[in-house]
Design a protein around this motif. Sequence first.
Motif, PDB file in Angstrom:
ATOM      1  N   ALA A  56       0.832  -1.213   0.000  1.00 26.19           N
ATOM      2  CA  ALA A  56       0.000   0.000   0.000  1.00 26.19           C
ATOM      3  C   ALA A  56       0.863   1.259   0.000  1.00 26.19           C
ATOM      4  O   ALA A  56       0.566   2.222  -0.729  1.00 26.19           O
ATOM      5  CB  ALA A  56      -0.942  -0.009   1.201  1.00 26.19           C
ATOM      6  N   ASP A  61       0.847   4.118  -2.805  1.00 23.46           N
ATOM      7  CA  ASP A  61       0.228   5.362  -2.348  1.00 23.46           C
ATOM      8  C   ASP A  61       1.146   6.582  -2.435  1.00 23.46           C
ATOM      9  O   ASP A  61       0.717   7.648  -2.856  1.00 23.46           O
ATOM     10  CB  ASP A  61      -0.312   5.128  -0.924  1.00 23.46           C
ATOM     11  CG  ASP A  61      -0.010   6.215   0.069  1.00 23.46           C
ATOM     12  OD1 ASP A  61      -0.427   7.351  -0.164  1.00 23.46           O
ATOM     13  OD2 ASP A  61       0.616   5.915   1.095  1.00 23.46           O
ATOM     14  N   SER A 115      -6.519   7.683   2.106  1.00 23.33           N
ATOM     15  CA  SER A 115      -7.587   6.978   1.385  1.00 23.33           C
ATOM     16  C   SER A 115      -7.016   5.910   0.461  1.00 23.33           C
ATOM     17  O   SER A 115      -7.517   4.783   0.409  1.00 23.33           O
ATOM     18  CB  SER A 115      -8.419   7.967   0.571  1.00 23.33           C
ATOM     19  OG  SER A 115      -9.029   8.907   1.416  1.00 23.33           O
ATOM     20  N   ILE A 116      -5.962   6.266  -0.268  1.00 22.87           N
ATOM     21  CA  ILE A 116      -5.332   5.293  -1.162  1.00 22.87           C
ATOM     22  C   ILE A 116      -4.746   4.144  -0.346  1.00 22.87           C
ATOM     23  O   ILE A 116      -4.922   2.973  -0.685  1.00 22.87           O
ATOM     24  CB  ILE A 116      -4.244   5.964  -2.031  1.00 22.87           C
ATOM     25  CG1 ILE A 116      -4.881   6.961  -2.998  1.00 22.87           C
ATOM     26  CG2 ILE A 116      -3.431   4.917  -2.791  1.00 22.87           C
ATOM     27  CD1 ILE A 116      -3.885   7.848  -3.716  1.00 22.87           C
ATOM     28  N   LEU A 159      -5.535   3.015   2.718  1.00 23.76           N
ATOM     29  CA  LEU A 159      -6.572   2.149   3.287  1.00 23.76           C
ATOM     30  C   LEU A 159      -7.285   1.345   2.204  1.00 23.76           C
ATOM     31  O   LEU A 159      -7.619   0.174   2.406  1.00 23.76           O
ATOM     32  CB  LEU A 159      -7.579   2.977   4.088  1.00 23.76           C
ATOM     33  CG  LEU A 159      -7.093   3.537   5.416  1.00 23.76           C
ATOM     34  CD1 LEU A 159      -8.155   4.437   6.026  1.00 23.76           C
ATOM     35  CD2 LEU A 159      -6.716   2.423   6.369  1.00 23.76           C
ATOM     36  N   GLY A 160      -7.532   1.960   1.059  1.00 22.22           N
ATOM     37  CA  GLY A 160      -8.192   1.255  -0.032  1.00 22.22           C
ATOM     38  C   GLY A 160      -7.364   0.082  -0.529  1.00 22.22           C
ATOM     39  O   GLY A 160      -7.875  -1.032  -0.711  1.00 22.22           O
ATOM     40  N   ILE A 161      -6.075   0.309  -0.739  1.00 26.21           N
ATOM     41  CA  ILE A 161      -5.201  -0.770  -1.210  1.00 26.21           C
ATOM     42  C   ILE A 161      -5.026  -1.828  -0.132  1.00 26.21           C
ATOM     43  O   ILE A 161      -5.076  -3.030  -0.413  1.00 26.21           O
ATOM     44  CB  ILE A 161      -3.844  -0.195  -1.662  1.00 26.21           C
ATOM     45  CG1 ILE A 161      -4.061   0.644  -2.921  1.00 26.21           C
ATOM     46  CG2 ILE A 161      -2.833  -1.311  -1.919  1.00 26.21           C
ATOM     47  CD1 ILE A 161      -2.884   1.469  -3.325  1.00 26.21           C
ATOM     48  N   SER A 202      -7.107  -2.631   2.161  1.00 23.07           N
ATOM     49  CA  SER A 202      -8.342  -3.413   2.290  1.00 23.07           C
ATOM     50  C   SER A 202      -8.477  -4.446   1.180  1.00 23.07           C
ATOM     51  O   SER A 202      -9.120  -5.479   1.360  1.00 23.07           O
ATOM     52  CB  SER A 202      -9.567  -2.502   2.315  1.00 23.07           C
ATOM     53  OG  SER A 202      -9.773  -1.919   1.049  1.00 23.07           O
ATOM     54  N   LEU A 203      -7.867  -4.175   0.022  1.00 17.94           N
ATOM     55  CA  LEU A 203      -7.883  -5.146  -1.067  1.00 17.94           C
ATOM     56  C   LEU A 203      -6.904  -6.300  -0.815  1.00 17.94           C
ATOM     57  O   LEU A 203      -7.133  -7.416  -1.264  1.00 17.94           O
ATOM     58  CB  LEU A 203      -7.533  -4.474  -2.397  1.00 17.94           C
ATOM     59  CG  LEU A 203      -8.532  -3.453  -2.929  1.00 17.94           C
ATOM     60  CD1 LEU A 203      -7.978  -2.758  -4.167  1.00 17.94           C
ATOM     61  CD2 LEU A 203      -9.869  -4.107  -3.226  1.00 17.94           C
ATOM     62  N   PHE A 226     -13.167   0.648   7.230  1.00 17.97           N
ATOM     63  CA  PHE A 226     -12.497   1.737   6.521  1.00 17.97           C
ATOM     64  C   PHE A 226     -12.831   3.074   7.171  1.00 17.97           C
ATOM     65  O   PHE A 226     -11.955   3.892   7.425  1.00 17.97           O
ATOM     66  CB  PHE A 226     -12.916   1.724   5.049  1.00 17.97           C
ATOM     67  CG  PHE A 226     -12.256   2.785   4.212  1.00 17.97           C
ATOM     68  CD1 PHE A 226     -11.106   2.502   3.512  1.00 17.97           C
ATOM     69  CD2 PHE A 226     -12.792   4.071   4.132  1.00 17.97           C
ATOM     70  CE1 PHE A 226     -10.478   3.471   2.741  1.00 17.97           C
ATOM     71  CE2 PHE A 226     -12.186   5.047   3.371  1.00 17.97           C
ATOM     72  CZ  PHE A 226     -11.023   4.744   2.664  1.00 17.97           C
ATOM     73  N   PHE A 231     -10.378   5.680   8.869  1.00 18.01           N
ATOM     74  CA  PHE A 231     -10.274   6.990   8.223  1.00 18.01           C
ATOM     75  C   PHE A 231     -10.486   8.105   9.246  1.00 18.01           C
ATOM     76  O   PHE A 231      -9.711   9.051   9.309  1.00 18.01           O
ATOM     77  CB  PHE A 231     -11.288   7.104   7.080  1.00 18.01           C
ATOM     78  CG  PHE A 231     -11.167   8.372   6.297  1.00 18.01           C
ATOM     79  CD1 PHE A 231     -10.236   8.490   5.290  1.00 18.01           C
ATOM     80  CD2 PHE A 231     -11.987   9.461   6.579  1.00 18.01           C
ATOM     81  CE1 PHE A 231     -10.102   9.664   4.564  1.00 18.01           C
ATOM     82  CE2 PHE A 231     -11.866  10.636   5.864  1.00 18.01           C
ATOM     83  CZ  PHE A 231     -10.928  10.736   4.857  1.00 18.01           C
TER      84      PHE A 231
END
Length: 179
Positions: A75, A79, A118-119, A121-123, A125-126, A134, A138
């Motif tokens: 991540a 990011d 955001s990037i 946490l998004g990555i 989470s994937l 999330f 956040f």
Amino acid sequence: MKLRKVIESSLLLAGGFVLHQIMPPLVAGMKPDMSLLMLFIVVLLYQDKKLTILSGLVAGIISALSTTFPGGQVANMIDKPITALAVLALVLSGKYFNLSKKFSLGIIGALGTIISGSIFLGIASLIVALPQSFMVLFISVVLPAALLNTCFLYMLYPIIAKIKGLLPKIEFDSEKETA
């Protein structure tokens, strides 16, 4: 890209690594990434696309090596370069719209950290299951980090910019030939 800029950027990113190491975790082992602060300062000082990408990659590697978050290595590597380019776009658009330097610092500190968080946490989470939702992460990590980065950016940027202006200009023979 001059060697001097690369060296100065490296020193600033190393300072960001130290700040990142001493920052205590807030929630679920996540701690605000204070190395972002120095990445923002590098982008603000030089406003050079190649140096921004290089600094983003280096900041990503440094953060990946020091992260305590599961899956944070990948991540961070994704990011930081994206965030660096986004911050460069913010800096250049601030100049385009003729925004004041103080207002621009606030936007860069807050939005840059929110984009990065955001990037990240998004990555993450994937790749792995997040220890909290999330939104909880956040609100409890990214938003406080945005506030901290904005405050520290207001404090550190003028100091570092002034110190940079006081440093003697040392030119190497190879720079004179290529310049």
